[in-house]
Design an enzyme around this catalytic site. Structure first.
Site, PDB file in Angstrom:
ATOM      1  CG  HIS A  69      -0.250   0.266   2.588  1.00 38.27           C
ATOM      2  ND1 HIS A  69      -0.947   0.341   3.625  1.00 38.27           N
ATOM      3  CD2 HIS A  69       0.956   0.278   2.910  1.00 38.27           C
ATOM      4  CE1 HIS A  69      -0.029   0.490   4.646  1.00 38.27           C
ATOM      5  NE2 HIS A  69       0.911   0.288   4.348  1.00 38.27           N
TER       6      HIS A  69
ATOM      7  CB  CYS B 249       4.568   5.585   5.121  1.00 33.13           C
ATOM      8  SG  CYS B 249       5.553   4.387   6.427  1.00 33.13           S
TER       9      CYS B 249
ATOM     10  CG  HIS C 244       5.470   0.881   2.581  1.00 31.84           C
ATOM     11  ND1 HIS C 244       4.767   1.950   1.975  1.00 31.84           N
ATOM     12  CD2 HIS C 244       4.962   0.415   3.584  1.00 31.84           C
ATOM     13  CE1 HIS C 244       4.037   2.271   2.917  1.00 31.84           C
ATOM     14  NE2 HIS C 244       4.010   1.463   3.900  1.00 31.84           N
TER      15      HIS C 244
ATOM     16  CG  HIS D 199       3.279  -3.356   6.178  1.00 31.28           C
ATOM     17  ND1 HIS D 199       4.394  -2.844   7.035  1.00 31.28           N
ATOM     18  CD2 HIS D 199       2.900  -2.156   5.705  1.00 31.28           C
ATOM     19  CE1 HIS D 199       4.588  -1.467   6.755  1.00 31.28           C
ATOM     20  NE2 HIS D 199       3.606  -1.167   6.182  1.00 31.28           N
TER      21      HIS D 199
ATOM     22  CG  HIS E 270       0.720 -12.991  -2.165  1.00 32.60           C
ATOM     23  ND1 HIS E 270       0.659 -13.493  -0.729  1.00 32.60           N
ATOM     24  CD2 HIS E 270       1.932 -13.077  -2.398  1.00 32.60           C
ATOM     25  CE1 HIS E 270       1.503 -14.012  -0.369  1.00 32.60           C
ATOM     26  NE2 HIS E 270       2.712 -13.653  -1.527  1.00 32.60           N
TER      27      HIS E 270
ATOM     28  CD  GLU F 145       0.818  -0.805   8.794  1.00 36.52           C
ATOM     29  OE1 GLU F 145       0.022  -0.222   8.037  1.00 36.52           O
ATOM     30  OE2 GLU F 145       1.740  -0.086   9.282  1.00 36.52           O
TER      31      GLU F 145
END
Length: 211
Positions: A13, A23, A28, A30, A68, A136
């Site tokens: 996201h 961010c 990126h 998690h 995914h 996260e």
């Protein structure tokens, strides 16, 4: 009394408008951990609040749909949304900024709605999702509580309309109509004098000892 079930999913996201530059400006990912707390005030015929095996049905299917996949706010530019849609088979368009806090509120709303829309068959008391934690990382999490779902300041962007799965996700879901059936049930529930039939049902238990 509460029980807790843990789930995991991996996703990417961007959290726009946040202070952390990485961010806010870069895609990126998690490895998320999701903790779901279910509450009841009576035990079922097996001496449980809810059989943990029943978490493997609609609840697990809904959570797995986020795995995914790239998740993005529906306020992203049309160019960015087109890029994601054409290059990423599994993507989720969200009506809120995909922060850990946003996920906690969204999963709380949907999972509680699924539990309440399920017909159980082993003497379960009325069930509710009392809290949801979204990790996260290993060193922090966001947590949603029951009262938060009634807070208009927290929920103004989050509803049963705020999640849209891509065709690639829907093709892999055991029940691709899950969200549509959920929305239809709560629409009918709000309109009907007689409550509509619940769209989901747990399997009958194996009764081995007379009650």
């Amino acid at each position: 009394m509460q029980i807790r079930r843990t789930f995991h999913f991996c996703a990417s996201h961007i959290v726009r408008n946040c202070t952390s530059k990485r961010c806010a400006s870069s895609i990126h990912g998690h490895n998320y951990t999701l903790e779901v707390f279910v509450e009841a005030h009576k035990l079922d015929h097996a001496g449980m609040i809810l059989d943990f095996g029943l978490f493997k049905n609609e609840i697990a299917s809904f959570i797995d749909a986020f795995d995914h996949a790239h998740h993005f706010w529906d306020r992203e530019s049309p160019e960015f949304q087109d890029f994601i849609a054409t290059t990423c088979t599994r993507h989720v368009k969200l009506g809120f900024n995909p922060s850990a806090e946003g996920y906690a509120l969204m999963f709380h709303l949907f999972l509680d709605a699924i539990v309440r829309a399920t017909e159980f068959h082993n003497g379960e008391a009325p069930l509710s999702v009392s809290a949801v934690r979204v990790h996260e990382t290993n060193y922090g999490y966001a947590q949603s509580f029951k009262a938060d779902l009634q807070n208009p300041d927290l929920m103004r962007s989050i509803s049963l309309e705020s999640v849209c799965f891509s065709p690639g996700i829907l093709e892999e879901m055991p029940n691709s109509a899950l969200i549509d059936r959920l929305k239809q049930y709560y629409y009918l529930l709000a309109c009907a004098i007689i409550p509509p039939k619940k769209p989901f049902s747990s399997p009958p238990p194996l009764q081995q000892i007379p009650l």
